[in-house]
Structures are given as structure tokens and as C-alpha cells.
Design an enzyme around this catalytic site. Structure first.
Site, PDB file in Angstrom:
ATOM      1  N   HIS A 152      27.880 -22.149  81.438  1.00  8.11           N
ATOM      2  CA  HIS A 152      27.732 -21.876  79.977  1.00  8.11           C
ATOM      3  C   HIS A 152      28.446 -20.574  80.014  1.00  8.11           C
ATOM      4  O   HIS A 152      28.221 -19.695  80.884  1.00  8.11           O
ATOM      5  CB  HIS A 152      26.194 -21.740  79.722  1.00  8.11           C
ATOM      6  N   HIS A 162      33.116 -13.646  73.248  1.00  8.90           N
ATOM      7  CA  HIS A 162      31.869 -14.266  73.144  1.00  8.90           C
ATOM      8  C   HIS A 162      31.403 -14.188  71.714  1.00  8.90           C
ATOM      9  O   HIS A 162      31.252 -13.058  71.415  1.00  8.90           O
ATOM     10  CB  HIS A 162      30.946 -13.599  74.112  1.00  8.90           C
TER      11      HIS A 162
END
Length: 453
Positions: free
Chosen positions: A150, A194
């Protein structure tokens, strides 16, 4: 009224106090005009119109490079057998997979049943691992459970936005075979950010892909899946340039049709023998009629709930919305097993990775474990997940626990080839360090929320 705020809402303070890298102020994200109003709420688009595609029938893709021959060649389905010779083993691959000797008159077709031979001739035995296991060579791509990292590129010590602590080369060396992350197109260059480039920007997609290509060159018997997040919803044609520039496009697989159902995917040997060993999915705005090798993720793979906070990890469909059970059973799927925790203060809440429970979350068995999640999914859908999406894959109750869980779900014996380390600290000590490093950021964030509210 309770307010739930994601990290992106706290950029200024998080950047100052957590050492978060900011994008240069002059950089401006590239945003299509017709998608300018779409925002991400807890990682999910607030407006889904035009983001999810459905097909009333199968569409044949041109230029796919699929190998098709007339029926009647002895394989039974019109697909020609492949033969290749390596330095130590010859693979004989047909529609039924790799032939493995069992006795003088019986052979087993790994992963695809058995058949009997009338000949006493000894058949060749496949000993070359495909994705780490000889048994996988004959299995369909859609019949393997892979460990997926992930937010694979987001590796920065002490940064609250990190989800891994090993770079991509070590991830792949350890056995990770799916890489998931979000991209943001900024001034014509894809950056790996992110949620926002103000939270964490670890560089360009070009550089990341170059590392993947170098690994692929050294590991010719491995198939890698890339799950691209289209962070600012740009057209799929924008992704062609970084694939070409890095050389990764030479390895990319193009399917013969869209969508691909469970039975449509070839054996792992097909990818390896043709050299097209990278399968790429794009979560939003894919158009396979235009870019056939950039696969539309949610027409060919569904996902369990994103950013999960429930330790029971319910194995239900979240994306794409409205997918029926019958269609879900005929499609690959990904289990999001990266646990988050909710920090509450003054009526507000913040979702952050739960590093405290990594030993339980990344375990083979027990409540909240990745192994139990896979078993629960298998019981519900008749087959285990194709991808186990995890944080800090190299941490758990023992070295390589997430890979042991995947091996269990694949019905193979874990090969024990994990995990690389950048530090001599034990997993439990690293978990403790990660948790303690984040608490000052949590407290600062909570104080910021008090000001906001």
C-alpha cells in the site's frame, strides 16, 4: 457536530512540525476542466459521475499481441503450447499448464487438475519458480493471491504520511508483487505524492519506474502488478510518457479484450514467456480503447473498503459502487488490509495508520489478521483475494508473516524469503518507534483542530 478531517486539511502545521516535504510553491497541478470540482473525501471521490465504466458486452482490443491459433492443435482451446529453455530447466506450457512428473503413467497439471498419460516416458519437471513458486507457473494470473504494498513509494522515516519503510527494490526482492500508489501530474511531470504533494512528495514517477525496470531485468521469471492512482484525474494518455521514458512500456501486458473475467486471464507462464510481465491498472479515467495496456481497474477488479478502521475487515464491495454479487464473483478483487485508527479530540477526528497493532494486523491468524481476512473473504466469495493491500509489509509477529499468510491462501508452502532490512532493529522495536514518532504530530494536529473549530 462531529467533523472528520483527513491529513490534507492540516497541511501547514503537519509540514512544519513533522518535517513533511512540501512541493515548490511554483508547481501547479494539471487538472482537467471537467473534473475541477471533484475532491477526495476519505480517499474516495465525492462525485463519481464518469469515473466508473461498465460494459454491456466484451470489447476486443486491437494490437494486444495476444497469441491465438486455430483449434485442433492438441491443447483443446486453440492456444498454442509454448516452449522455452533456460540455463537449468525447460518449461513446456500449453493450455493446461506446466507438466510435472508424478509417476511413470501419471502427470499432474499444477493448479489445473490432473490427467493420465498412456506413455511410460518420464516427463520434464518444472523447478523454476514463477513469482517465487514453481506451482504458480501453471496458474492463471487471476488464481493467485499477491502481497501488495500500500502506497509503495511513500518511504520516509519519521513522516506521518509514510506507509512503508523499505524502497521498492527491497519490496520486490522480499516478494511483494503488486505496487499501489497515487500520482499527481505537476507541470507536465508525474510526482509521487501522498494525497497532496504538500504532505509528502517522494520524487517522480520516472525515477520510481526506472528502479522497477532494473529489478525486472534481473528477475525474468516474475510478474508484477502496478495499481496506479490517478490523483488529479488526468487523461490516460498522460501516462504514456513515463512508461516510455523509463523503458517499462517494453514489459507491459496488453489484454486481448476488456473487461477480463476470471477465466480470461492467461497462466503466469504466458506473461513470462512473452516478456510482457507487468500488468498495469488505473483506478480512474482509464480508456482502453485509447490506451489498451492501461487497464480500467474497477471494471476488472473490485475493492473492499478503503482506509479501513474496522478490525473485522468486512469483505464487502466498496468500489465500484453498485457491483452485484454475480459480477463480483467473476472478477478479481483486492482486500484493503491496511488498518487505520481514528484520533478524536474536541469533536473532531483524524485518520492515521495504526502502527500499534501491526503485529496483529499483519499476522497469519487471529482476530484482525491478514490471514483471517483472506479466509473470511474466501468463505464469502468462494476464492481468496487476488491482492492483500498492506502497510509495512515487513513487520508482523515474525519475519515475513504477510507472505506466510499469502502462501496459506495460495495453498503452497511458504518459501521463507523475507524480509530485507535497512535497520537492525526488531519488528516490535520498529513498530514502537513508528508509533512514538507519530504522537507529537497527533498532538499538534489536535491543537490545530481546536483553532479550526
Amino acid at each position: 457536530m462531529e467533523v472528520k478531517i483527513r491529513l490534507a486539511s492540516l497541511l501547514p502545521l503537519l509540514g512544519c512540525f513533522a518535517g513533511i516535504t512540501r512541493a515548490q510553491e511554483a508547481l501547479t497541478p494539471t487538472e482537467p476542466v471537467n473534473l475541477a470540482s471533484i475532491t477526495l473525501n476519505d480517499g474516495i471521490p465525492t462525485e463519481t459521475s464518469g469515473l466508473y465504466t461498465s460494459y454491456s458486452s466484451t470489447m476486443t482490443l486491437t494490437g494486444s499481441g495476444a497469441v491465438v491459433t486455430p483449434a485442433g492443435n492438441g491443447t483443446g482451446n486453440g492456444t498454442a503450447p509454448y516452449t522455452t529453455t533456460s540455463d537449468s530447466v525447460t518449461l513446456l506450457v500449453g493450455s493446461q499448464g506446466v507438466i510435472k512428473t508424478m509417476s511413470a503413467n501419471e502427470t499432474s497439471l499444477s493448479g489445473n487438475g490432473t490427467r493420465t498419460s498412456s506413455s511410460g516416458m518420464v516427463q520434464p519437471t518444472n523447478t523454476r519458480p514463477c513469482n517465487g513458486y514453481p506451482e504458480f507457473c501453471a496458474r492463471k494470473y487471476s488464481n493467485i493471491t499477491n502481497v501488495a504494498a500500500h502506497n509503495s513509494p511513500f518511504v520516509r522515516q519519521g513522516n506521518i504520511a509514510s506507509n512503508q519503510n523499505m524502497p521498492v527494490t527491497i519490496q520486490l526482492n522480499d516478494g511483494v508483487r503488486a505496487l499501489q500508489f497515487q500520482t499527481h501530474l505537476i507541470n507536465g511531470t508525474f510526482n509521487l505524492c501522498h494525497s497532496s504533494c504538500d504532505i509528502l512528495n517522494v520524487g517522480t514517477l520516472d525515477d520510481y519506474f526506472i528502479d522497477v525496470v532494473e529489478w525486472l531485468k534481473k528477475n525474468p521469471y516474475d510478474v508484477v502488478t502496478i495499481l496506479l492512482g490517478n490523483g488529479n484525474f488526468v487523461p490516460p494518455t498522460e501516462f504514456i510518457a513515463p512508461f516510455k521514458k523509463s523503458g517499462l512500456l517494453d514489459y507491459v501486458y496488453t489484454p486481448p479484450e476488456v473487461p477480463m473475467g476470471l477465466d480470461d486471464w492467461p497462466n503466469l507462464s504466458h506473461f513470462i514467456l512473452t516478456g510482457k510481465r507487468v500488468v498495469v491498472f488505473l483506478n480512474y479515467k482509464a480508456n482502453q480503447a485509447e490506451v489498451p495496456w492501461l487497464l480500467d481497474q474497477f471494471t476488472q477488479m473490485w475493492e473492499t473498503p478503503f482506509s479501513p478502521v474496522d478490525r473485522s475487515f468486512p469483505c464487502v464491495v466498496q468500489r465500484p459502487p453498485g457491483l452485484g454479487d454475480a459480477d463480483a464473483k467473476n472478477t478479481m478483487y483486492l482486500a484493503s488490509h491496511n488498518l487505520n485508527t481514528e484520533i478524536n479530540f474536541a469533536g473532531a477526528s483524524l485518520l492515521v495508520p495504526n502502527t500499534v497493532l501491526l503485529n496483529e494486523t499483519n499476522a497469519v491468524e487471529g482476530y484482525g489478521s491478514v490471514g483471517k481476512d483472506g479466509v473470511d473473504c474466501a468463505n464469502k466469495w468462494g476464492r481468496p483475494p487476488n491482492f492483500l493491500l498492506v502497510d509495512y509489509y515487513n513487520m508482523g509477529p515474525f519475519n515475513g508473516s504477510v507472505f506466510a499468510a499469502a502462501a496459506m491462501l495460495n495453498n503452497v508452502t511458504y518459501n521463507g524469503k523475507c524480509c530485507g532490512r535497512l535497520t537492525s532493529a526488531s519488528p516490535s522495536k520498529l513498530i514502537s518507534q513508528l508509533s512514538s514518532n507519530m504522537w507529537p504530530v497527533y498532538m499538534i494536529a489536535m491543537m490545530a483542530l481546536m483553532v479550526v473549530l
